[in-house]
Design an enzyme around this catalytic site. Structure first.
Site, PDB file in Angstrom:
ATOM      1  CG  MET A 153      -2.101   0.893   1.207  1.00  0.00           C
ATOM      2  SD  MET A 153      -2.989   1.028  -0.344  1.00  0.00           S
ATOM      3  CE  MET A 153      -4.233  -0.246  -0.157  1.00  0.00           C
ATOM      4  N   GLY A 154       1.667   1.376  -1.062  1.00  0.00           N
ATOM      5  CA  GLY A 154       2.453   2.601  -1.266  1.00  0.00           C
ATOM      6  C   GLY A 154       1.667   3.541  -2.159  1.00  0.00           C
ATOM      7  NE  ARG A 155       5.619   8.536  -3.945  1.00  0.00           N
ATOM      8  CZ  ARG A 155       6.836   8.091  -3.667  1.00  0.00           C
ATOM      9  NH1 ARG A 155       7.200   6.872  -4.032  1.00  0.00           N
ATOM     10  NH2 ARG A 155       7.697   8.859  -3.040  1.00  0.00           N
ATOM     11  CB  ILE A 156       1.342   2.210  -7.443  1.00  0.00           C
ATOM     12  CG1 ILE A 156       2.386   3.104  -8.128  1.00  0.00           C
ATOM     13  CG2 ILE A 156       0.477   1.499  -8.496  1.00  0.00           C
ATOM     14  CD1 ILE A 156       3.436   2.390  -8.951  1.00  0.00           C
ATOM     15  CB  THR A 235       0.818  -3.233 -12.693  1.00  0.00           C
ATOM     16  OG1 THR A 235       0.347  -2.815 -11.403  1.00  0.00           O
ATOM     17  CG2 THR A 235      -0.354  -3.613 -13.560  1.00  0.00           C
ATOM     18  NE  ARG A 237      10.948  -3.687 -11.350  1.00  0.00           N
ATOM     19  CZ  ARG A 237      10.385  -2.614 -11.897  1.00  0.00           C
ATOM     20  NH1 ARG A 237       9.155  -2.641 -12.349  1.00  0.00           N
ATOM     21  NH2 ARG A 237      11.068  -1.491 -12.021  1.00  0.00           N
ATOM     22  CD  GLU A 266       9.332  -7.277 -17.460  1.00  0.00           C
ATOM     23  OE1 GLU A 266       9.898  -6.197 -17.701  1.00  0.00           O
ATOM     24  OE2 GLU A 266       8.472  -7.395 -16.592  1.00  0.00           O
ATOM     25  CG  HIS A 285       7.506  -3.525 -17.598  1.00  0.00           C
ATOM     26  ND1 HIS A 285       8.527  -4.071 -16.867  1.00  0.00           N
ATOM     27  CD2 HIS A 285       7.140  -2.415 -16.908  1.00  0.00           C
ATOM     28  CE1 HIS A 285       8.763  -3.328 -15.794  1.00  0.00           C
ATOM     29  NE2 HIS A 285       7.933  -2.309 -15.796  1.00  0.00           N
TER      30      HIS A 285
HETATM   31  C1  8YV Z   1       9.468   1.815 -16.121  1.00  0.00           C
HETATM   32  C2  8YV Z   1       8.749   0.592 -14.155  1.00  0.00           C
HETATM   33  O1  8YV Z   1       9.335   3.138 -16.003  1.00  0.00           O
HETATM   34  O2  8YV Z   1       9.089   2.657 -13.104  1.00  0.00           O
HETATM   35  C3  8YV Z   1       9.217   1.442 -13.054  1.00  0.00           C
HETATM   36  O3  8YV Z   1       9.739   0.876 -12.079  1.00  0.00           O
HETATM   37  O4  8YV Z   1       8.722  -0.561 -14.053  1.00  0.00           O
HETATM   38  C4  8YV Z   1       8.300   1.165 -15.425  1.00  0.00           C
HETATM   39  O5  8YV Z   1       7.256   2.000 -15.256  1.00  0.00           O
HETATM   40  C5  8YV Z   1       9.601   1.389 -17.529  1.00  0.00           C
HETATM   41  O6  8YV Z   1      10.029   0.090 -17.508  1.00  0.00           O
HETATM   42  C6  8YV Z   1      10.548   2.260 -18.306  1.00  0.00           C
HETATM   43  O7  8YV Z   1      11.805   2.394 -17.723  1.00  0.00           O
END
Ligand code: 8YV
Length: 320
Positions: A153-156, A235, A237, A266, A285
């Site tokens: 539960m951070g910013r995102i 969304t 890692r 990836e 990604h």
């Molecule tokens: C990257 C991401 O910005 O910010 C992150 O940690 O995983 C993505 O949103 C994207 O891979 C471009 O660098």
């Protein structure tokens, strides 16, 4: 001063950097090969990198003049922060500006799964649409009153909770540290144990950083606790999930489906077992991949580097 970019950045950003530094941009196949990175970093003062670049001790120690690293991402699990910090190298990153875009994609994956959007699209393109309004035909699931479990539960995570509240979902969460009661109330969320999160959610969404503590923390043991009808969304890692276990859970229908924007390695390709499954929605990604967000990230990545190289604090600094 000399700086290295491990790939091309927006034109305005390169232009700005070129006004201040001697800029070298790697333009070959992505990612930049490690050997080349090690040889190119030797005479550089600054580096702009991406999540797929492994900025480990070998790279950092090869950069004998290196003073600043600026990553074009919020995630920084690709950087050996300890080694960099012990050398006094400042690390900048780009949080906040990508929060909304990533939360939006999370909701998009959720809707795609609940309402079977990719399936519907495929059905029509394959000329398989026969009738409409059948009582049991092509039914999805309501988001209304379903339980969304947010892991991290951070910013995102919070931005996802705010959006999910608009869909009138019940929102529960698990986090390393519990939020204040005031914040929980403001967001309309309830703290639960990890176990409970997986047991009771209709959809679990991952929003924690990837750290040694969260590495493959989501595994078959947890999938086995989920409802058979539940979905998983990631969304954050890929390495937070044990991907082999996820493939088993999807194949054996231990859970109903998954929406994935990130993977262990990836890019994945069509040989990856998860790409063979119908009950997944996949994205390459793309959490931060909007015109507006990527532009803001470039602005911050450049500012972070310029500030750090002039001995000032970057806008956002990664600390050990
Ligand atoms: C990257 C991401 O910005 O910010 C992150 O940690 O995983 C993505 O949103 C994207 O891979 C471009 O660098």
């Amino acid at each position: 001063m000399k700086i290295l970019l491990t790939r091309r950045l927006h034109d305005f950003a390169i232009k700005e950097l070129k006004m201040k530094y001697k800029v070298e941009v790697y333009t070959g196949k992505i990612p930049m090969p490690k050997k080349l990175l090690i040889s190119k970093i030797k005479d550089k003062d600054g580096l702009i990198c991406y999540p797929y670049d492994s900025i480990d001790a070998d790279v950092i120690n090869a950069g004998i003049r290196l003073k600043a690293i600026s990553t074009f991402s919020v995630g920084h699990d690709h950087i050996d922060v300890k080694t960099a910090s012990s050398r006094g190298i400042v690390i900048g990153y780009t949080p906040e500006v990508l929060t909304r875009a990533t939360a939006d994609l999370t909701i998009a994956l959720m809707l795609a799964l609940f309402r079977r959007i990719p399936e519907g699209d495929k059905l029509i393109r394959n000329d398989k649409w026969r009738t409409i309004f059948g009582p049991y035909e092509f039914l999805g699931t309501d988001l209304y009153q379903k339980t969304l479990g947010i892991f991290g539960m951070g910013r995102i995570g919070k931005a996802v909770a705010r959006r999910a509240a608009g869909f009138e979902m019940n929102i529960i969460y698990h986090n390393r540290t519990r939020l204040s009661l005031k914040e929980e109330k403001r967001l309309g969320i309830k703290y639960v144990s990890l176990d409970n999160l997986f047991r009771t959610s209709d959809v679990v969404s991952i929003h924690s950083p990837h750290t040694p503590q969260t590495h493959e923390i989501i595994n078959l043991k947890l999938f086995n606790k989920m409802k058979k009808t539940a979905f998983l969304i990631n969304t954050a890692r890929g390495k937070i999930i044990n991907e082999k276990d996820l493939a088993i859970a999807l194949k054996r229908k231990i859970i109903t489906g998954a929406g994935l924007d990130v993977f262990q390695k990836e890019p994945i390709n069509s040989r990856h077992p998860i790409t063979k499954m119908n009950n997944v929605v996949l994205m390459p990604h793309s959490g931060s991949a909007t015109v507006e967000t990527r532009k803001k990230m470039a602005e911050i990545a450049v500012k972070n580097l310029i500030l750090s190289l002039s001995g000032r604090k970057p806008i956002y600094q990664v600390r050990v």
